[in-house]
Design a protein around this motif. Sequence first.
Motif, PDB file in Angstrom:
ATOM      1  N   GLU A 148      41.971  18.010 -21.449  1.00  0.00           N
ATOM      2  CA  GLU A 148      41.402  18.481 -20.183  1.00  0.00           C
ATOM      3  C   GLU A 148      41.808  17.547 -19.041  1.00  0.00           C
ATOM      4  O   GLU A 148      42.068  16.361 -19.234  1.00  0.00           O
ATOM      5  N   THR A 149      41.864  18.095 -17.851  1.00  0.00           N
ATOM      6  CA  THR A 149      42.021  17.310 -16.630  1.00  0.00           C
ATOM      7  C   THR A 149      40.776  17.502 -15.778  1.00  0.00           C
ATOM      8  O   THR A 149      39.997  18.433 -16.007  1.00  0.00           O
ATOM      9  N   THR A 150      40.598  16.645 -14.804  1.00  0.00           N
ATOM     10  CA  THR A 150      39.455  16.789 -13.903  1.00  0.00           C
ATOM     11  C   THR A 150      39.452  18.159 -13.255  1.00  0.00           C
ATOM     12  O   THR A 150      38.420  18.830 -13.164  1.00  0.00           O
ATOM     13  N   GLN A 151      40.630  18.607 -12.826  1.00  0.00           N
ATOM     14  CA  GLN A 151      40.718  19.898 -12.143  1.00  0.00           C
ATOM     15  C   GLN A 151      40.431  21.053 -13.096  1.00  0.00           C
ATOM     16  O   GLN A 151      39.727  22.001 -12.728  1.00  0.00           O
ATOM     17  N   SER A 152      40.966  20.994 -14.326  1.00  0.00           N
ATOM     18  CA  SER A 152      40.735  22.096 -15.261  1.00  0.00           C
ATOM     19  C   SER A 152      39.265  22.198 -15.644  1.00  0.00           C
ATOM     20  O   SER A 152      38.726  23.299 -15.799  1.00  0.00           O
ATOM     21  N   MET A 153      38.590  21.055 -15.795  1.00  0.00           N
ATOM     22  CA  MET A 153      37.164  21.079 -16.125  1.00  0.00           C
ATOM     23  C   MET A 153      36.343  21.619 -14.963  1.00  0.00           C
ATOM     24  O   MET A 153      35.399  22.395 -15.166  1.00  0.00           O
ATOM     25  N   LEU A 154      36.697  21.213 -13.758  1.00  0.00           N
ATOM     26  CA  LEU A 154      35.990  21.688 -12.571  1.00  0.00           C
ATOM     27  C   LEU A 154      36.146  23.197 -12.426  1.00  0.00           C
ATOM     28  O   LEU A 154      35.162  23.933 -12.255  1.00  0.00           O
ATOM     29  N   GLU A 155      37.369  23.657 -12.521  1.00  0.00           N
ATOM     30  CA  GLU A 155      37.620  25.096 -12.392  1.00  0.00           C
ATOM     31  C   GLU A 155      36.966  25.874 -13.531  1.00  0.00           C
ATOM     32  O   GLU A 155      36.434  26.969 -13.323  1.00  0.00           O
ATOM     33  N   GLY A 156      36.981  25.290 -14.737  1.00  0.00           N
ATOM     34  CA  GLY A 156      36.371  25.959 -15.879  1.00  0.00           C
ATOM     35  C   GLY A 156      34.877  26.117 -15.731  1.00  0.00           C
ATOM     36  O   GLY A 156      34.314  27.179 -16.039  1.00  0.00           O
ATOM     37  N   ALA A 157      34.213  25.061 -15.259  1.00  0.00           N
ATOM     38  CA  ALA A 157      32.764  25.123 -15.081  1.00  0.00           C
ATOM     39  C   ALA A 157      32.385  26.172 -14.042  1.00  0.00           C
ATOM     40  O   ALA A 157      31.424  26.935 -14.225  1.00  0.00           O
ATOM     41  N   VAL A 158      33.138  26.234 -12.963  1.00  0.00           N
ATOM     42  CA  VAL A 158      32.877  27.230 -11.921  1.00  0.00           C
ATOM     43  C   VAL A 158      33.104  28.630 -12.481  1.00  0.00           C
ATOM     44  O   VAL A 158      32.308  29.557 -12.242  1.00  0.00           O
ATOM     45  N   ARG A 159      34.159  28.795 -13.244  1.00  0.00           N
ATOM     46  CA  ARG A 159      34.485  30.098 -13.833  1.00  0.00           C
ATOM     47  C   ARG A 159      33.366  30.586 -14.756  1.00  0.00           C
ATOM     48  O   ARG A 159      32.953  31.747 -14.695  1.00  0.00           O
ATOM     49  N   VAL A 160      32.850  29.690 -15.589  1.00  0.00           N
ATOM     50  CA  VAL A 160      31.764  30.065 -16.494  1.00  0.00           C
ATOM     51  C   VAL A 160      30.501  30.394 -15.715  1.00  0.00           C
ATOM     52  O   VAL A 160      29.771  31.338 -16.051  1.00  0.00           O
ATOM     53  N   SER A 161      30.234  29.648 -14.643  1.00  0.00           N
ATOM     54  CA  SER A 161      29.022  29.892 -13.861  1.00  0.00           C
ATOM     55  C   SER A 161      29.034  31.254 -13.189  1.00  0.00           C
ATOM     56  O   SER A 161      27.979  31.765 -12.813  1.00  0.00           O
ATOM     57  N   ARG A 162      30.204  31.844 -13.042  1.00  0.00           N
ATOM     58  CA  ARG A 162      30.314  33.163 -12.411  1.00  0.00           C
ATOM     59  C   ARG A 162      30.198  34.311 -13.412  1.00  0.00           C
ATOM     60  O   ARG A 162      30.178  35.485 -13.020  1.00  0.00           O
ATOM     61  N   LEU A 163      30.148  33.975 -14.699  1.00  0.00           N
ATOM     62  CA  LEU A 163      29.855  34.992 -15.707  1.00  0.00           C
ATOM     63  C   LEU A 163      28.369  35.356 -15.626  1.00  0.00           C
ATOM     64  O   LEU A 163      27.588  34.629 -14.987  1.00  0.00           O
TER      65      LEU A 163
END
Length: 311
Positions: free
Chosen positions: A196-211
Amino acid sequence: MIQADKKRYNDFPAFCRRLFGGRVQKLSVDGGFSCPNRDGKKGTGGCTFCNNESFNPDYCRSVESIYCQLDKGIRFFNAKYQGQHYLAYFQAYSNTYAPLEVLRKRYEEALSHPGIVGIVIATRPDVINEEILDYLEQLARKCYVCIEFGIESTDNAVLEKINRGHTYEDAERAVKCAAGRGIYIGAHLIFGLPGETTQSMLEGAVRVSRLPVDILKLHQLQIVRGTRMAEEYLDNPSLFRLYSLNEYLDFVVDVIERMNPEVYLERFVNQSPPEYLIAPNWGVKNYEFVAKLDKRLKERDSWQGKWEGKE
């Protein structure tokens, strides 16, 4: 502006007060389940980070009946808090990984305890189906029912590396299939997994929160004894980038700022017992981290959803 006495994010205790009118304690239950990446169906050895013994309390042992586990848990917590509500938390391994008749028996044994007002079912997104969801939908008309999906990462290469045995697309399908049934939906993410990278984790968390999820549980990667990841770490620690406490505080604030403002946040850190923990050793309990997080949010004048949709 945020009022001085108001949380800067939707916290789980507020969610519980809204639903139950008071404090709620989750009681871990070992229902005697396994996982498809342990028993050979999808793999063996389980997730490389996982050692269930590191988070199962002493009262939670599958050698005892579910009712007995709950009884012991309630007696333990009643000594600290009076008048609170209890949820049976099927936590160990994958708690929908069995035929429906087995699931029905174990869930309803938990709900038969007079101190239990609902159940929380931790599971994987690839071991849920329409038959199970139809049953849980019926159950949710009578009591609180929450499915907590272990998503862990939105990066399929990372999921493969940790021997997860499912894809992020599996997780999206499972969440969407469970939505709209009166079942509360939780999701779990780990920050700091190898690859993981900082950016991928950040984007992933936001993506999951929109589910269509109601609750998110977030925590830092911990290297725990008795896992394959511990062997990898001890063999070559340079492959891992573990957070310092201050780095992680700032990262969590970054996540909160961009997150769906409607989602409730249940936790931000994990606490493995000292005898299991290899790294990172912050020496901070969950409530101490929350206090530091509240302070950091105030210092940065941040709140949940501040930048949501603006980047």
